[in-house]
Design an enzyme around this catalytic site. Structure first.
Site, PDB file in Angstrom:
ATOM      1  N   HIS A 125       0.817  -1.219   0.000  1.00 18.30           N
ATOM      2  CA  HIS A 125       0.000   0.000   0.000  1.00 18.30           C
ATOM      3  C   HIS A 125       0.851   1.270   0.000  1.00 18.30           C
ATOM      4  CE1 HIS A 125       0.408  -0.239   4.516  1.00 18.30           C
ATOM      5  NE2 HIS A 125       0.486   1.069   4.370  1.00 18.30           N
ATOM      6  N   ASP A 130       0.122  -7.568   1.264  1.00 21.85           N
ATOM      7  CA  ASP A 130       0.539  -6.185   1.480  1.00 21.85           C
ATOM      8  C   ASP A 130       2.060  -6.037   1.524  1.00 21.85           C
ATOM      9  OD1 ASP A 130       0.072  -3.466   1.766  1.00 21.85           O
ATOM     10  OD2 ASP A 130       0.093  -3.562   3.957  1.00 21.85           O
ATOM     11  N   SER A 169       4.666   2.670   7.847  1.00 20.88           N
ATOM     12  CA  SER A 169       4.351   1.481   7.064  1.00 20.88           C
ATOM     13  C   SER A 169       5.540   1.031   6.225  1.00 20.88           C
ATOM     14  CB  SER A 169       3.175   1.755   6.129  1.00 20.88           C
ATOM     15  OG  SER A 169       1.960   1.568   6.778  1.00 20.88           O
TER      16      SER A 169
END
Length: 451
Positions: A181, A211, A292
């Site tokens: 993402h 992911d 992230s």
């Protein structure tokens, strides 16, 4: 902007939302906030009182012996004094031992802190910042360029940012693992290195269902490579460290410390390939937007997870999630070798049956009683697909795959991708007009987003 992940668990009327700890869409200016720390009040010691107390007790004992014992004489008094002296010595000795214990505990803490500091200093050059650049629409006043023709594209602009960690270096190239993402939808990618150098990155491969993504850069400025640890060895309560770029480059390589709050958690998340469930490590190490893709490390400096999500809610603090390193490593290796993850393909578009109106389930699909709201509704079967060859039709309900119940599409995908492989023939149970039937499907391979 990329979709937020949601956790389907609801408690006391509040929906726990699991958000991707992802890109920073904000500017890099932020306001400082005053933080007030409650300090513990130190209790006053009673070390000075103990020798006095010992003397008082010793004196009382001497008095008692002298009063009630006919043989109370100077020898008895001397014995009492000696006893009092011994008690005083014992009290002072105990105080000294306690003091030495405190010094020893402090030394251990300083040693642990120093070890973590050395680890962070050593590993920080392997941590990178990632900027996702996407083409922006041309904002011409009349919606066309100077030649009069319509134009939908403009210059690439920053769409978001995240973190990553260099895990491999060979043949003049360095490879970075991060979250899908963080890079999804990018027209181009920039990587910020430890020395401030910014380089262009190439997307080697990505996988939305796990992911994860792998990027490639030149190794000209790469001085450090991190290595994977064994996430199966993690225990609840173990210390972990998160390093990344929260809120963008101005706070690059921010270090936060926490503990493993839980292992083998499962959370549900929405991806561009559909709803899925993912195994994660829960931690209370602070994870913020921009973290992230950054590593979760043990105190030995090994990657035990890739930070991916957090619960973002007013009444929730310190609940973040990382993809375990034992799940990350094989995905990274397959992305490096193939550029994608090859998964079995059925060839149906589907919907959770519970999302289909009940009157439609009863009136059109012929379902009743315990058949309602459980299973996967087939909206369409792809021509020439394994599903079509096996005799599956639109409006069939898949209720089990390989002998395992499939109440939702997420459960079906998990069984298909984890328990089966390309070329397998699997047994599928369906409901058609309220009647249970069994079909056998030989699994093929196709692009994951159409499965």
């Amino acid at each position: 902007m990329m979709d937020n992940y949601r956790d389907d668990n609801r408690t006391e009327g509040n929906e726990n939302e699991v958000f991707l700890a992802k890109e920073n869409d904000q500017s890099t200016s932020y306001s400082a906030r005053n933080v007030i720390h409650d300090q513990e009040k130190k209790k006053r010691g009673f070390g000075w009182f103990r020798p006095l107390l010992g003397g008082v007790i010793g004196g009382s004992l001497a008095l008692g012996i002298y009063t009630f014992t006919p043989l109370g004489d100077h020898n008895a008094q001397d014995t009492a004094k000696q006893s009092s002296s011994q008690q005083q010595t014992q009290s002072v000795t105990a105080k000294s031992t306690s003091s030495e214990s405190g010094k020893s505990s402090s030394a251990f803490k300083n040693e642990d802190s120093s070890k973590i500091s050395d680890m962070v200093e050593n590993l920080s050059p392997a941590i990178v910042g990632i900027t996702n650049l996407q083409a922006q629409p041309n904002s011409s006043l009349f919606g066309s360029d100077s030649s009069g023709s319509s134009s939908d594209s403009g210059e690439d602009a920053e769409s978001g940012s995240g973190s990553g960690v260099i895990f491999k270096k060979e043949n003049g190239k360095a490879y970075i693992i991060t979250n899908n993402h963080v890079v999804e939808g990018a027209s181009s990618l920039k990587v910020s290195l430890y020395d401030g150098t910014e380089v262009t990155a190439k997307l080697v491969g990505s996988d939305s269902l796990t992911d994860l993504a792998v990027l490639q850069i030149s190794d000209n400025h790469v001085t450090k490579v991190a290595s994977f640890g064994n996430s199966s060895d993690l225990r609840t309560g173990e210390t972990v460290i998160a390093i990344g770029d929260p809120l963008g480059k101005d706070l690059s390589r921010t270090v936060t410390q926490g503990i493993v709050s839980g292992v083998d958690r499962t959370v549900s998340m929405s991806t561009s390939a559909g709803q899925t469930s993912i195994n994660v490590i829960q931690t209370d190490a602070a994870i913020n937007p921009g973290n992230s893709g950054g590593p979760l490390l043990n105190t030995d400096g090994k990657i035990v997870g890739i930070n991916s999500m957090k619960i973002s809610e007013d009444n929730v603090e310190g609940i973040g999630f990382a993809i375990p390193s034992n799940d990350v490593k094989p995905i990274a290796e397959e992305l490096l070798s193939k550029g994608q993850i090859e998964r079995p393909y059925i060839g149906v578009s589907m919907l959770d049956l519970e999302q289909v109106p009940q009157n439609y389930q009863e009136g059109t699909l012929g379902l009743f009683g315990s058949q309602l709201n459980k299973g996967v509704y087939i909206r369409e079967v792809a021509p020439g697909s394994p599903a079509e060859k096996a005799g599956l039709k639109s409006e069939d309900i898949i209720i089990s795959l390989k002998g395992k119940e499939t109440d939702t599409g997420s459960e079906l995908r998990n069984i298909l991708y984890k328990d089966a492989k390309i070329g397998d023939t699997v047994e599928v149970k369906i409901l058609r007009n309220g009647k249970e039937m069994t079909k056998k499907i030989k699994l093929d391979q196709k692009e994951e987003k159409t499965s």
